[in-house]
Design an enzyme around this catalytic site. Structure first.
Site, mmCIF file in Angstrom:
data_model
loop_
_atom_site.group_PDB
_atom_site.id
_atom_site.type_symbol
_atom_site.label_atom_id
_atom_site.label_comp_id
_atom_site.label_asym_id
_atom_site.label_seq_id
_atom_site.Cartn_x
_atom_site.Cartn_y
_atom_site.Cartn_z
ATOM 1 N N ASP C 41 0.356 -1.683 -0.039
ATOM 2 C CA ASP C 41 0.061 0.090 -0.195
ATOM 3 C C ASP C 41 0.798 1.300 0.204
ATOM 4 N N LYS C 56 -1.789 13.306 14.543
ATOM 5 C CA LYS C 56 -0.789 14.966 15.125
ATOM 6 C C LYS C 56 -0.973 16.090 14.799
ATOM 7 N N GLU C 209 -19.691 5.034 24.173
ATOM 8 C CA GLU C 209 -18.942 3.776 24.715
ATOM 9 C C GLU C 209 -19.408 2.827 25.920
ATOM 10 N N VAL C 276 -13.096 1.426 18.070
ATOM 11 C CA VAL C 276 -13.412 0.589 18.825
ATOM 12 C C VAL C 276 -12.452 -0.634 19.064
ATOM 13 N N ASP C 318 2.525 -4.381 15.317
ATOM 14 C CA ASP C 318 1.059 -4.361 15.809
ATOM 15 C C ASP C 318 0.720 -6.435 16.085
ATOM 16 N N ALA C 326 3.425 2.187 17.566
ATOM 17 C CA ALA C 326 4.396 2.583 16.385
ATOM 18 C C ALA C 326 5.867 1.976 17.080
ATOM 19 N N HIS C 450 14.556 25.434 35.132
ATOM 20 C CA HIS C 450 13.508 26.473 35.456
ATOM 21 C C HIS C 450 13.276 27.338 34.751
HETATM 22 C C1 LIG Z 1 -5.546 6.825 14.128
HETATM 23 C C2 LIG Z 1 -4.506 6.660 14.615
HETATM 24 C C3 LIG Z 1 -3.398 7.273 15.545
HETATM 25 C C4 LIG Z 1 -2.398 6.110 16.021
HETATM 26 N N1 LIG Z 1 -1.653 6.812 17.363
HETATM 27 C C5 LIG Z 1 -0.587 6.103 17.243
HETATM 28 C C6 LIG Z 1 0.916 7.310 18.024
HETATM 29 O O1 LIG Z 1 0.490 7.883 18.497
HETATM 30 N N2 LIG Z 1 1.421 6.675 19.077
HETATM 31 C C7 LIG Z 1 1.692 5.564 18.503
HETATM 32 O O2 LIG Z 1 2.966 4.881 18.901
HETATM 33 N N3 LIG Z 1 1.011 4.879 17.963
HETATM 34 C C8 LIG Z 1 0.079 5.066 16.910
HETATM 35 N N4 LIG Z 1 -1.055 4.439 16.129
HETATM 36 C C9 LIG Z 1 -0.386 2.968 16.198
HETATM 37 C C10 LIG Z 1 0.254 2.995 15.165
HETATM 38 O O3 LIG Z 1 0.073 3.676 14.115
HETATM 39 C C11 LIG Z 1 0.506 1.556 15.219
HETATM 40 O O4 LIG Z 1 0.996 0.539 16.271
HETATM 41 C C12 LIG Z 1 1.753 0.711 14.047
HETATM 42 O O5 LIG Z 1 1.565 1.114 12.595
HETATM 43 C C13 LIG Z 1 2.610 -0.675 13.662
HETATM 44 O O6 LIG Z 1 2.597 -0.782 13.141
HETATM 45 P P1 LIG Z 1 3.337 -1.984 12.338
HETATM 46 O O7 LIG Z 1 4.952 -1.837 11.152
HETATM 47 O O8 LIG Z 1 4.089 -3.137 13.126
HETATM 48 O O9 LIG Z 1 2.021 -1.844 11.381
HETATM 49 P P2 LIG Z 1 1.587 -1.096 10.313
HETATM 50 O O10 LIG Z 1 2.506 0.331 10.362
HETATM 51 O O11 LIG Z 1 0.292 -1.286 10.018
HETATM 52 O O12 LIG Z 1 2.078 -1.190 9.117
HETATM 53 C C14 LIG Z 1 2.331 -2.265 8.300
HETATM 54 C C15 LIG Z 1 2.556 -2.289 6.471
HETATM 55 O O13 LIG Z 1 2.295 -3.895 6.698
HETATM 56 C C16 LIG Z 1 1.307 -3.097 5.079
HETATM 57 N N5 LIG Z 1 0.642 -5.496 5.099
HETATM 58 C C17 LIG Z 1 0.275 -6.246 5.188
HETATM 59 N N6 LIG Z 1 -0.044 -7.010 4.630
HETATM 60 C C18 LIG Z 1 1.231 -7.046 3.200
HETATM 61 C C19 LIG Z 1 1.487 -7.919 2.335
HETATM 62 N N7 LIG Z 1 1.214 -9.459 2.674
HETATM 63 N N8 LIG Z 1 2.226 -6.825 2.259
HETATM 64 C C20 LIG Z 1 2.879 -6.761 2.248
HETATM 65 N N9 LIG Z 1 2.553 -5.424 2.935
HETATM 66 C C21 LIG Z 1 1.759 -6.293 3.817
HETATM 67 C C22 LIG Z 1 0.257 -2.701 4.969
HETATM 68 O O14 LIG Z 1 0.296 -2.244 4.332
HETATM 69 C C23 LIG Z 1 1.341 -1.479 6.186
HETATM 70 O O15 LIG Z 1 1.373 -0.197 5.032
HETATM 71 C C24 LIG Z 1 -1.968 4.781 15.902
HETATM 72 C C25 LIG Z 1 -3.224 4.162 14.857
HETATM 73 C C26 LIG Z 1 -3.809 4.923 14.301
HETATM 74 C C27 LIG Z 1 -5.200 4.188 14.169
HETATM 75 C C1 LIG Z 2 13.694 39.062 32.337
HETATM 76 C C2 LIG Z 2 14.612 37.704 33.036
HETATM 77 C C3 LIG Z 2 14.528 36.617 32.392
HETATM 78 C C4 LIG Z 2 15.030 35.157 32.974
HETATM 79 N N1 LIG Z 2 14.674 34.210 33.013
HETATM 80 C C5 LIG Z 2 15.174 32.951 33.116
HETATM 81 C C6 LIG Z 2 14.622 31.440 32.831
HETATM 82 O O1 LIG Z 2 13.836 31.663 32.312
HETATM 83 N N2 LIG Z 2 15.211 30.690 33.584
HETATM 84 C C7 LIG Z 2 16.298 30.674 34.742
HETATM 85 O O2 LIG Z 2 16.511 30.004 35.655
HETATM 86 N N3 LIG Z 2 16.375 31.755 35.152
HETATM 87 C C8 LIG Z 2 16.046 33.031 34.767
HETATM 88 N N4 LIG Z 2 16.345 34.640 35.077
HETATM 89 C C9 LIG Z 2 17.510 34.457 36.224
HETATM 90 C C10 LIG Z 2 16.772 34.658 37.557
HETATM 91 O O3 LIG Z 2 15.652 35.350 37.904
HETATM 92 C C11 LIG Z 2 17.638 34.297 38.605
HETATM 93 O O4 LIG Z 2 18.365 33.464 38.712
HETATM 94 C C12 LIG Z 2 17.001 34.097 40.616
HETATM 95 O O5 LIG Z 2 16.018 35.173 40.077
HETATM 96 C C13 LIG Z 2 18.087 34.352 41.130
HETATM 97 O O6 LIG Z 2 17.170 33.915 42.260
HETATM 98 P P1 LIG Z 2 18.427 34.976 43.394
HETATM 99 O O7 LIG Z 2 17.494 34.156 44.514
HETATM 100 O O8 LIG Z 2 18.895 34.258 43.216
HETATM 101 O O9 LIG Z 2 18.175 35.991 44.055
HETATM 102 P P2 LIG Z 2 16.573 36.683 42.650
HETATM 103 O O10 LIG Z 2 15.494 36.807 42.386
HETATM 104 O O11 LIG Z 2 17.102 38.003 42.951
HETATM 105 O O12 LIG Z 2 16.119 37.259 44.688
HETATM 106 C C14 LIG Z 2 17.108 38.345 45.099
HETATM 107 C C15 LIG Z 2 15.868 38.698 46.743
HETATM 108 O O13 LIG Z 2 16.626 39.645 46.956
HETATM 109 C C16 LIG Z 2 16.020 40.465 47.887
HETATM 110 N N5 LIG Z 2 16.664 41.251 48.499
HETATM 111 C C17 LIG Z 2 18.258 41.923 47.953
HETATM 112 N N6 LIG Z 2 18.696 42.524 49.147
HETATM 113 C C18 LIG Z 2 17.866 42.410 50.082
HETATM 114 C C19 LIG Z 2 17.962 42.894 51.385
HETATM 115 N N7 LIG Z 2 19.200 43.337 52.033
HETATM 116 N N8 LIG Z 2 17.368 42.323 51.942
HETATM 117 C C20 LIG Z 2 16.103 41.009 52.312
HETATM 118 N N9 LIG Z 2 15.806 41.528 50.610
HETATM 119 C C21 LIG Z 2 17.304 41.164 49.337
HETATM 120 C C22 LIG Z 2 15.495 41.388 46.587
HETATM 121 O O14 LIG Z 2 14.265 42.322 46.673
HETATM 122 C C23 LIG Z 2 14.978 39.563 45.984
HETATM 123 O O15 LIG Z 2 13.642 40.058 46.288
HETATM 124 C C24 LIG Z 2 15.967 35.570 34.184
HETATM 125 C C25 LIG Z 2 16.417 36.623 34.551
HETATM 126 C C26 LIG Z 2 15.289 37.914 33.989
HETATM 127 C C27 LIG Z 2 15.730 39.210 34.891
#
Ligand SMILES: Cc1cc2nc3c(=O)[nH]c(=O)nc-3n(C[C@H](O)[C@H](O)[C@H](O)COP(=O)(O)OP(=O)(O)OC[C@H]3O[C@@H](n4cnc5c(N)ncnc54)[C@H](O)[C@@H]3O)c2cc1C
Ligand SMILES: Cc1cc2nc3c(=O)[nH]c(=O)nc-3n(C[C@H](O)[C@H](O)[C@H](O)COP(=O)(O)OP(=O)(O)OC[C@H]3O[C@@H](n4cnc5c(N)ncnc54)[C@H](O)[C@@H]3O)c2cc1C
Lengths: 474, 78, 474
Positions: C41, C56, C209, C276, C318, C326, C450
């Protein structure tokens, strides 16, 4: 603990309520210590109030609006309007839920919360100045103290955050309107996240970066994917230029830049966002009182228990050094707290993952190929391009790749670089793999669900073993 | 049974040891140096220490120390 | 191998080009075997052409349109129109890219491709009937054969897929218009994925169901999250009813159902999707020629090398039994291929993850709490609700939870159930954790980025250890 008018006593004083401080306070309290957390501004710190959380909320909304407006190829026709004030209100609501959650969790674990600015008075006493004039002072005596005062954005000469057209990231994340034209100074992760976001909601964005590339901390081929996507969104990059000053024009401002050779250029804008880096906050503390001094970069040096040179003082989070990331702050907070409780914790993590929430996202952990080579390994590398991923194609987002770096001799996984949709989530598996001492083959032999992006990780591992199914092996 | 040797346990002496995070924590709790724990497993040629390795190394250490000796040991009559 | 007019010879004949068959063919060819793949197929099988991939793609598009149209709370105002024919064309394009990729990868690895239906002629010969009348026959002599013939949808009495208003999942995924009213028979994962999708693009969906719950294979509190979201989308559930027949009405059809007690009901519809279950395909093969017989469920029984009772015949995917997924098919394909090449492969995986792409998604691996208890463990359980996840809140999708199940005695991770956004990706880390023999504490001690959804995994592990930071420990 008796709360007194003048002085109270506590086992552990935590200064700063960000992800370093509040996590430390909760964990110390879970070990039945009497814990006091002082915060001068807002629980949750930079991260929850002005950083990680609001930026990610903005990114979600900007992505949704942008994707829906550009999905004709998928048969979706929409012309979304973004109401920035509405977006900001939603973002505030998300922040409020989380910060009030932090407050509740602290209380539920028995942490005493104090509002004010803490400074050391002597080895075992801190003065807490309550907000505003004449609001009074309070002293807290402590056995041990965890400093978690975080960081603040760096200013550059000529650009004061006090001036209304000059934005720090915090101001950008409080915007109630989209500027027509935005100049972003600095192409680090904060600059890149915000440039992309504002471009998606309709701003005309110019990024000015002194160095010659965006996200210079990352490999060229990782950043290329992000930069070219940003360029597609209309972001204009000006590399090799430093911002030197700005002026009001009739209808907005102009930002002047200068190259190393002294050539100048100027860009019209409504706002200029300065995102050139962050510096640790130690000046609020009067550290000299306890004989502690920041290192040459302004950080408090610590050992693998998060202890400073003064034995009963710990430092965690941004104030304790790079990487300045929230999850590093929390991990250090846990170790400091456990140590105050006499538990045998240590900062012996094998790897700290990091993510950049650009389009696509970047997720990294451990070493790059060249870092591995520099460290004396003979690295093997495996890759899977996202255009070969079924899941990425069904998401209509197939740029980027997953790359794994292993030790050629033993097969141990040394690092991973991902630039792909959901890279921030995909990196979790590889962080665990490195932490557990897994090999490339362990990753390749683990069944991954179909169809998922995480299959690309398995494929990259198989590619490193020269037996990939969905890519050609070299 | 009390083992031979001054420390009551044979000591490995590596400069790098593979172990999962929970194993590293256990070593800290038991107060033993992970690089000293004899490894029962290997992963691709590198010593891989398991929680059981840490426990038996720590137990052997306790049995050999004076405090340990005051505790009933496996060699004591039932 | 010499291609002849009448008979050709090959080392390994693979029958069926789905994710079981094509992966087996490529891997066997990578071991320098002469490999012939027969498909009657379309390359890629059910998965790429009518299953995983098209479903998906539909889900992505339906999600995007629905989210954008319902994001007023985030300040986004849009009224997306979904052009189903456009969506179907995009989906076809995604499928084409992947299936032509499979064809190219097979060729690049040296696999010989044959179009036609294969059936056994004797122990070492298969007859290939080429499509259509008079297109001729061909014989292939093989050393070993891998059967990967997959599965087909089950029909139920009264509902023939030959009738135009009766849809199999394949027909739903080829729809060029959204039916106003859709009845879905069966609330398994395929029925639930498609109900949600069609509801999001505007169909009025009724799910019928026979059993008393949706997704009966999953824990009640997992499915509750998905069912209540589907209900919010307007999906109407009718449990305890079996579909018995359908009739044309003036302007559409009516689907008649019956309860165990014989009560009937009827639902108006434009189409009825019957989902089903699926049955293995073995009737195309003339298995009796080689003395092979399906088991009582129609599957070909295999050992841990994917070998059937006839030594040189393997069965994968399967056709070889549950779980019909899969990635299970591909994993078996790899082992069968390695075995034909004399490599020491085995199906010794500790866990096979599974995902359901509903809203929110479900991701599971290993044992549930009750399965662990039944297996004689004393399970510990840890949970993190997504409403406590900062990342989930910033995504505006905070329903669901992450649950981990561990062995209370040793701490080993035994299983995970996730119902959350991106659950299909989050489960990858836990699949690896189980495969590597990690403990709950190993997961808890690994630094997670974080702010990410994957932090919820770490928090659930900490919750199991009664030391969670962001939830209250019981
Ligand atoms: C809607 C849907 C969503 C799914 N979502 C997920 C998911 O998110 N994650 C997941 O892990 N699984 C999902 N599955 C299950 C997944 O598709 C199957 O587990 C997977 O395809 C199995 O792989 P397979 O290789 O065993 O068989 P298949 O993928 O079914 O392939 C078998 C192939 O063998 C061929 N065939 C059969 N008989 C013969 C023959 N005699 N000669 C030559 N060719 C032949 C067929 O044409 C087919 O192409 C989903 C299934 C469906 C229906
Ligand atoms: C825009 C932005 C985005 C960021 N994004 C991320 C991210 O996605 N992931 C990540 O891991 N990190 C990120 N960071 C960094 C993160 O915010 C810092 O690493 C983290 O906040 C450090 O924690 P801390 O407890 O050391 O200090 P802080 O969070 O800075 O806390 C210190 C506290 O001490 C207080 N303080 C200071 N002096 C005194 C005092 N003398 N008495 C009483 N209180 C006092 C202050 O008021 C403050 O509240 C980001 C920073 C910014 C600016």
């Amino acid at each position: 603990m008796v709360m007194g008018d003048v002085a109270t006593g506590t086992d552990v004083l935590v200064i700063g309520g960000g992800p370093g401080g509040y996590v430390a306070a909760i964990r110390a309290a879970q070990h039945d210590l009497d814990v006091t957390l002082v915060e001068r501004d807002a629980y949750g710190g930079t991260c929850l109030n002005h950083g990680c959380i609001p930026s990610k909320a903005f990114i979600t909304a900007a992505d949704l609006a942008h994707e829906a407006g550009n999905a004709e190829a998928m048969g979706i026709h929409a012309d979304p309007a973004v109401d920035m004030a509405g977006l900001a209100a939603w973002k505030d609501d998300v922040v409020d839920q989380l910060t009030s959650g932090v407050e509740k969790l602290c209380k539920a674990n028995g942490v005493h919360l104090l509002e004010g600015t803490a400074a050391f008075k002597d080895d075992h006493t801190a003065r807490i100045a309550h907000g505003g004039e004449g609001q009074g002072m309070e002293s807290v005596e402590f056995e041990e103290c965890i400093v978690a005062t975080g960081s603040r954005p760096l200013e550059i000469p000529g650009f004061s955050f006090a001036d209304e057209p000059v934005w720090a990231s915090k101001d950008a994340l409080a915007a109630e309107a989209v500027p027509d034209e935005l100049v972003v100074v600095g192409a680090g992760y904060i600059g890149m996240e915000l440039s992309t976001t504002f471009a998606k909601v309709g701003a005309d964005v110019t990024v000015v970066e002194m160095l010659d590339s965006a996200l210079p901390a990352y490999d060229e081929d990782v950043t290329r994917v992000v930069r070219s996507r940003a360029a597609d969104l209309g972001v204009d990059f000006q590399f090799g230029e430093g911002a030197s000053e700005w002026h009001e024009t009739g209808d907005g401002i102009e930002v002047v830049t200068e190259t190393d050779e002294g050539e100048t250029a100027s860009y019209d804008a409504d706002k200029v966002l300065v995102a050139v880096g962050r510096e640790p906050v130690t000046d609020t503390l009067e550290l000299d009182t306890i004989g502690l001094e920041p290192d040459e970069n302004g950080f408090l040096a610590t050992d693998d228990r998060a202890r400073t040179e003064v034995d009963h003082i710990y430092a965690v989070g941004d104030v304790a050094g790079e990487p300045m990331l929230a999850h590093k702050a929390s991990a250090e907070g846990v170790v400091a707290a456990e140590t105050t409780a006499g538990e045998p914790a240590a900062l012996d993590h094998q790897a700290i993952p990091a993510a950049v929430f650009t389009d696509p996202e970047i997720g990294t952990v451990g070493m790059t190929e060249s870092e591995a080579a520099d460290a004396g390994y003979d690295p093997v590398v495996g890759e899977m391009p996202m255009r070969a991923s079924g899941r990425a194609l069904t998401m209509n987002e197939s740029e980027g790749f997953v790359r794994l770096v292993g030790d050629g001799e033993t097969g141990f996984l040394l690092g991973a670089q991902i630039v792909a949709p959901e890279a921030s989530e995909l990196i979790a598996e590889l962080g665990l793999a490195i932490e557990l001492g897994a090999t490339i083959e362990d990753v390749a032999s683990t069944i991954h669900t179909h169809p998922t992006l995480s299959e690309a990780t398995m494929e990259a591992a198989e590619n490193a073993m020269e037996q990939a199914i969905h890519t050609l092996n070299r | 049974s009390i083992q031979s040797g001054a420390a009551g346990r044979s000591r490995a002496d590596r400069d790098r040891t593979l172990a999962m995070p929970a194993t590293r924590q256990l070593a800290r709790e038991e107060g033993v140096d992970l690089d000293a724990v004899p490894a029962s497993e290997e992963r691709d040629g590198e010593a891989f220490v398991t929680p059981a390795d840490v426990r038996s190394y720590a137990d052997a250490g306790r049995e050999a120390t004076p405090e340990g000796a005051t505790l009933p040991t496996a060699s004591a009559p039932e």
